[in-house]
Design an enzyme around this catalytic site. Structure first.
Site, PDB file in Angstrom:
ATOM      1  CG  ASN A  90      -1.724   0.893   1.560  1.00  0.00           C
ATOM      2  OD1 ASN A  90      -1.446   1.986   0.110  1.00  0.00           O
ATOM      3  ND2 ASN A  90      -2.510   1.194   2.659  1.00  0.00           N
ATOM      4  CD1 TRP A  91       4.274   1.035  -2.495  1.00  0.00           C
ATOM      5  CD2 TRP A  91       3.596   1.545  -4.336  1.00  0.00           C
ATOM      6  NE1 TRP A  91       4.952  -0.074  -3.045  1.00  0.00           N
ATOM      7  CE2 TRP A  91       4.644   0.542  -4.976  1.00  0.00           C
ATOM      8  CE3 TRP A  91       3.229   1.589  -6.126  1.00  0.00           C
ATOM      9  CZ2 TRP A  91       5.079  -0.260  -5.346  1.00  0.00           C
ATOM     10  CZ3 TRP A  91       3.888   1.106  -6.782  1.00  0.00           C
ATOM     11  CH2 TRP A  91       4.801   0.079  -6.905  1.00  0.00           C
ATOM     12  CE  LYS A  92      -0.525   3.410   4.412  1.00  0.00           C
ATOM     13  NZ  LYS A  92      -0.339   3.331   6.078  1.00  0.00           N
ATOM     14  CG  HIS A 132      -6.055   1.778   4.637  1.00  0.00           C
ATOM     15  ND1 HIS A 132      -5.737   3.001   5.502  1.00  0.00           N
ATOM     16  CD2 HIS A 132      -4.992   0.935   5.176  1.00  0.00           C
ATOM     17  CE1 HIS A 132      -4.416   2.873   5.625  1.00  0.00           C
ATOM     18  NE2 HIS A 132      -4.545   1.334   5.651  1.00  0.00           N
ATOM     19  CD  GLU A 163      -3.312   5.719   6.296  1.00  0.00           C
ATOM     20  OE1 GLU A 163      -3.095   5.970   5.117  1.00  0.00           O
ATOM     21  OE2 GLU A 163      -2.832   5.021   7.133  1.00  0.00           O
ATOM     22  CD  GLU A 202      -3.967  -2.300   7.882  1.00  0.00           C
ATOM     23  OE1 GLU A 202      -2.901  -2.542   7.011  1.00  0.00           O
ATOM     24  OE2 GLU A 202      -4.070  -1.581   6.946  1.00  0.00           O
ATOM     25  N   GLY A 241       1.703   2.884  10.538  1.00  0.00           N
ATOM     26  CA  GLY A 241       2.881   3.885  11.274  1.00  0.00           C
ATOM     27  C   GLY A 241       3.157   4.474  11.761  1.00  0.00           C
ATOM     28  CB  SER A 300       5.177  -1.404  11.922  1.00  0.00           C
ATOM     29  OG  SER A 300       3.970   0.064  12.737  1.00  0.00           O
ATOM     30  N   GLY A 331       2.533  -0.606   4.489  1.00  0.00           N
ATOM     31  CA  GLY A 331       3.085   0.969   4.201  1.00  0.00           C
ATOM     32  C   GLY A 331       4.436   0.981   3.946  1.00  0.00           C
ATOM     33  N   GLY A 332       4.753   1.390   4.669  1.00  0.00           N
ATOM     34  CA  GLY A 332       6.183   1.788   4.791  1.00  0.00           C
ATOM     35  C   GLY A 332       7.419   1.142   3.998  1.00  0.00           C
TER      36      GLY A 332
HETATM   37  P1  PGA Z   1       2.767   0.202   7.563  1.00  0.00           P
HETATM   38  O1  PGA Z   1       1.370   0.605   6.875  1.00  0.00           O
HETATM   39  O2  PGA Z   1       2.725  -0.816   7.387  1.00  0.00           O
HETATM   40  O3  PGA Z   1       3.190   1.833   7.242  1.00  0.00           O
HETATM   41  O4  PGA Z   1       1.805   0.602   9.400  1.00  0.00           O
HETATM   42  C1  PGA Z   1       0.402  -0.225   6.960  1.00  0.00           C
HETATM   43  C2  PGA Z   1      -0.916  -0.263   6.521  1.00  0.00           C
HETATM   44  O5  PGA Z   1      -1.277   1.110   6.329  1.00  0.00           O
HETATM   45  O6  PGA Z   1      -1.673  -0.560   5.131  1.00  0.00           O
END
Ligand code: PGA
Length: 251
Positions: free
Chosen positions: A9-11, A94, A96, A166, A172, A211, A232-233
């Protein structure tokens, strides 16, 4: 045997050049279909990333989809548009989207339905906030998030889907629940679905996100209830993402 799933997930990150080069390196490193791998760039880069990874084993996904079919919804993108440009997967709910954009369980259920209508695989994201964890509401939050989808849809549609557990407080932040907690919450999700269907409970992939990094993933990927990850990250670095892929392959 459930095929593991790994999503990047590159956001809202990266330039066209950066993401193309990232996709190219990941694409070259994914050489079999023993793990289902999907990349989730921003909408505007979906087509270009799709040309970078085809032909190959990586699949394309979108980070969000409209709950409406089509029409006067400025700024929205429909499931049929996503399908049209080559998306096989879409993230639904998600954290967010739930928390920054206040998406409700009802909207998320409608988005899920739109994805299914276009034969895309929805990745349903569920998880508790730190406050809900503090108040010992994890199971009731997960139940509500699952129930919204089950009520909207027939349970059978979950069979080929993916659920990403999640915890919002882990996304994050560098904080990760203990292996015991992850396994227990995944187990809870699977048992919840078992009330409705053994087939769904046994076949659905439940992946962990929050994370996830090469140094903590090994212990998580070997848990019996964990079928992969949503990253994500660490997915913005090809070496970290490919290491996660290797860890999942060799577990
Ligand atoms: P993260 O994000 O690995 O940066 O914690 C995960 C996600 O939002 O799917």
């Amino acid at each position: 045997m459930r095929t593991p799933f790994l999503g990047a997930n590159w956001k809202m990150n990266g330039t066209r050049d950066q993401l193309q080069s990232l996709a190219q390196t990941i694409h070259q490193g994914i050489d079999n279909d023993n793990v289902d791998v999907a990349l989730f760039p921003s909408y505007v880069y979906c087509s270009i990333i799709n040309s970078t990874i085809k032909p190959g084993y990586c699949r394309l996904g979108a980070q969000h989809v409209s709950d409406q079919e089509n029409g006067a919804y400025t700024g929205e993108v429909s499931a049929s548009m996503l399908k049209d440009i080559g998306c096989d997967y879409v993230l639904i709910g998600h954290s967010e989207r739930r928390h920054i954009y206040q998406e409700t369980n009802a909207q998320i259920a409608a988005q899920y339905q739109r994805a299914l209508e276009q034969h895309m695989t929805p990745i349903l994201c569920v998880g508790e906030t730190s406050e809900q964890k503090h108040h010992k509401q994890v199971e009731s939050v997960l139940a509500q998030q699952l129930e919204a989808i089950i009520q909207q849809d027939t349970i059978g549609h979950l069979q080929n889907g993916v659920i990403a557990y999640e915890p919002v407080w882990a996304i994050g932040t560098g904080q990760v629940p203990t292996a015991e907690v992850i396994n227990a919450n995944h187990h809870y999700i699977r048992q919840y679905l078992r009330q409705y269907s053994d087939v769904v409970a046994d076949s659905i992939r439940i992946v962990y996100g929050g994370s996830l990094k090469p140094d903590n993933a090994q212990a998580i990927f070997t848990l019996s209830e964990v079928d992969g990850g949503l990253v994500g990250g660490a997915s913005l670095q090809s070496d970290a993402f490919l290491t996660l892929y290797g860890q999942l392959l060799s577990r």
